[in-house]
Design a protein around this motif. Structure first.
Motif, PDB file in Angstrom:
ATOM      1  N   CYS A 266       0.866  -1.171   0.000  1.00  0.00           N
ATOM      2  CA  CYS A 266       0.000   0.000   0.000  1.00  0.00           C
ATOM      3  C   CYS A 266       0.906   1.226   0.000  1.00  0.00           C
ATOM      4  O   CYS A 266       2.127   1.106  -0.067  1.00  0.00           O
ATOM      5  CB  CYS A 266      -0.911  -0.013   1.226  1.00  0.00           C
ATOM      6  SG  CYS A 266      -0.026   0.155   2.786  1.00  0.00           S
ATOM      7  N   CYS A 268       1.791   2.994   2.300  1.00  0.00           N
ATOM      8  CA  CYS A 268       2.699   3.052   3.465  1.00  0.00           C
ATOM      9  C   CYS A 268       4.023   2.348   3.168  1.00  0.00           C
ATOM     10  O   CYS A 268       5.016   2.561   3.873  1.00  0.00           O
ATOM     11  CB  CYS A 268       2.055   2.388   4.682  1.00  0.00           C
ATOM     12  SG  CYS A 268       0.454   3.055   5.125  1.00  0.00           S
ATOM     13  N   HIS A 273       0.404  -6.256   1.342  1.00  0.00           N
ATOM     14  CA  HIS A 273      -0.825  -6.861   1.859  1.00  0.00           C
ATOM     15  C   HIS A 273      -1.155  -8.108   1.027  1.00  0.00           C
ATOM     16  O   HIS A 273      -1.357  -8.010  -0.183  1.00  0.00           O
ATOM     17  CB  HIS A 273      -1.994  -5.870   1.767  1.00  0.00           C
ATOM     18  CG  HIS A 273      -1.907  -4.769   2.777  1.00  0.00           C
ATOM     19  ND1 HIS A 273      -2.157  -4.970   4.113  1.00  0.00           N
ATOM     20  CD2 HIS A 273      -1.581  -3.459   2.659  1.00  0.00           C
ATOM     21  CE1 HIS A 273      -1.998  -3.827   4.769  1.00  0.00           C
ATOM     22  NE2 HIS A 273      -1.642  -2.887   3.910  1.00  0.00           N
ATOM     23  N   CYS A 328      -1.892  -2.160   9.864  1.00  0.00           N
ATOM     24  CA  CYS A 328      -1.176  -1.239   8.982  1.00  0.00           C
ATOM     25  C   CYS A 328      -1.838   0.128   9.101  1.00  0.00           C
ATOM     26  O   CYS A 328      -3.044   0.233   9.291  1.00  0.00           O
ATOM     27  CB  CYS A 328      -1.231  -1.735   7.547  1.00  0.00           C
ATOM     28  SG  CYS A 328      -0.301  -0.709   6.396  1.00  0.00           S
ATOM     29  N   CYS A 330      -2.644   2.104   6.919  1.00  0.00           N
ATOM     30  CA  CYS A 330      -3.609   2.392   5.867  1.00  0.00           C
ATOM     31  C   CYS A 330      -5.014   1.953   6.255  1.00  0.00           C
ATOM     32  O   CYS A 330      -5.980   2.345   5.618  1.00  0.00           O
ATOM     33  CB  CYS A 330      -3.200   1.708   4.562  1.00  0.00           C
ATOM     34  SG  CYS A 330      -3.478  -0.075   4.564  1.00  0.00           S
TER      35      CYS A 330
HETATM   36 ZN   LIG Z   1      -1.335  -0.895   4.390  1.00  0.00          ZN
END
Ligand SMILES: [Zn+2]
Length: 449
Positions: A266, A268, A273, A328, A330
């Motif tokens: 993602c 980040c 993922h 996470c 996100c």
């Molecule tokens: Zn993430």
């Protein structure tokens, strides 16, 4: 007017808020994700048991028939599936559907022997496109973006995987495939591509050709790059980001499991993922086959949870990594796979030290006077393995300093990786450029019979 509300489809709060393609499932609480996995694992084992004689025989033997699956841990009783099992049942022996019920076949060329053939039902293709769209959105692509797809089209899953994912996302695809690098540069600029899909080594080749043509791609519309199909280092990421002026994101997949889109970073960039509603991930000790604790390095093993045509039970990827289930930033709840250090098969043992090409890459990228193109040549000298690292001088470097560069590179490799390597500095352009997956190792050791 009051404060702006966060009404767009997004996750998290403040700076971490992100666009999501399938927000409900991507943020499913982990307990519910586990329930979904168990239900789907049962269906998958049922599918394999009923329709694939190879799986039925082995499941019976191991006492893990469909009725025995009462928890996710039951997966550990099932035997592993290896790449060689696919080859041994070439071409369609592991399919759970008759081949005329399928919508597409892909194949990967094996370096030895027969290719590995994979098949998809129409539903499998729908799932794949959705997971690719999910991955692209996860990386920062958005509906309406122009996606320049430089993955090879054809039997390789990269091209069509990215193609249908981008369409599903609602993006505009430029189906470029690999090769014709000058033309790639021109079309990226002329069409205003915001997203680039390619292998990381080919992304660098595009950057290099652009620079030679005097085109500054950092000034182009490119903002996001999805790069995969070969292991690459964080140093390479920084290099690509600096030269193309985009955010470079790692995407993971393998044709035996689906193709690209099994996992993706993602925004980040703190691990990829892995989409757990469609895959069950395990990390095992490659020697004993036992599970290793979360956060510990081991071999990634994947069981498909929704594949109809080619259900895969405990497929040994040969990829060495570790996973984390910690939340996470996100907001997505799916576990994160650390970037793959290397494939078990690519690991070199140089005088007792385990080395992956990506480790050498991480040392090379960013050193002054050398370009980020390299190959490792492995030979047997007497009874010992020896490695020569071939690197390329930056254009404009005087040949009389090549020796000094070589010494410096050898010193860095010795101090950072712990191996003694010969270093050979080549002229700019001398190391072959890949149009797809880069060849990082030339193994000249005699083959065992
Ligand atoms: Zn993430």
């Amino acid at each position: 007017m009051g404060a702006t509300t966060m009404m767009e489809v997004g996750l998290g709060t403040g700076a971490a808020m992100r666009y999501c393609f399938q927000p409900d499932v991507e943020t499913l609480p982990r307990e519910r994700l586990a329930d979904l996995q168990l239900e789907r694992l049962r269906a998958t084992v049922r599918n394999a048991y009923d329709n694939v004689p190879f799986h039925r025989a082995r499941l019976q033997k191991s006492g893990a028939t469909p009725d025995d699956i009462r928890s996710l841990d039951a997966v550990r009783r099932m035997p592993f599936t290896l790449k060689s099992d696919l080859r041994d049942h070439y071409p369609f022996g592991l399919f759970a559907r008759p081949v005329n019920a399928l919508a597409r076949l892909h194949a990967s060329s094996g370096t030895t022997g027969k290719p590995t053939v994979v098949g998809y039902t129409p539903d499998d293709l729908t799932t794949w496109a959705e997971l690719m769209a999910r991955s692209m959105a996860c990386a920062g692509a958005r509906p309406g973006d122009i996606v320049h797809n430089a993955y090879g089209y054809g039997l390789f899953t990269g091209g069509l995987g990215a193609h249908y994912g981008a369409e599903r996302l609602g993006a505009v695809v430029v189906p470029m495939s690999g090769g014709s690098t000058e033309r790639q540069v021109a079309l990226i600029v002329d069409f205003g591509a915001r997203v680039l899909c390619a292998t990381p080594s080919y992304a660098l080749a595009i950057a290099e050709v652009a620079e030679k043509q005097g085109v500054d791609l950092r000034q182009s519309a490119l903002k996001v790059g999805l790069f995969g199909a070969e292991p690459w280092s964080d140093a390479m990421r920084r290099e690509i980001e600096a030269r193309l002026g985009l955010s470079a994101v790692d995407i993971y997949g393998l044709s035996e499991i689906m193709g690209p889109g099994v996992a993706c970073e993602c925004e980040c960039k703190a691990g990829l993922h892995g989409w757990e509603d469609h895959f069950l991930f395990e990390v095992i000790d490659p020697d004993s086959g036992e599970a290793v604790p979360e956060g510990q390095l081991g071999e990634l093993v994947i069981t498909t949870l929704t594949k109809q045509a080619l259900p895969m039970l405990r497929y040994r990827t040969r990829d060495i990594t570790k996973v984390t289930t910690t939340p996470c930033e996100c907001g997505r709840t799916h576990l994160r796979i650390l970037r793959i250090t290397g494939r078990n098969d690519d690991m070199l043992i140089i005088r007792g030290v385990n080395v992956y090409p990506s480790q050498v890459e991480a040392v090379l990228v960013g050193l002054p006077d050398i370009a980020p193109h390299y190959q490792l040549v492995v030979e047997r000298r007497g009874s010992l393995d020896a490695v020569t690292v071939e690197v390329e001088a930056q254009p404009g470097t005087e040949p009389h300093v090549y020796d000094r560069i070589a010494q410096r590179v050898a010193h860095h490799i010795k101090s950072l990786i712990g191996i003694t390597a010969d270093v050979e500095v080549k002229q700019p352009g001398e190391i072959p450029r890949s149009q797809g997956k880069a060849v990082r190792v030339r193994d000249l050791r005699p083959k065992a019979n």
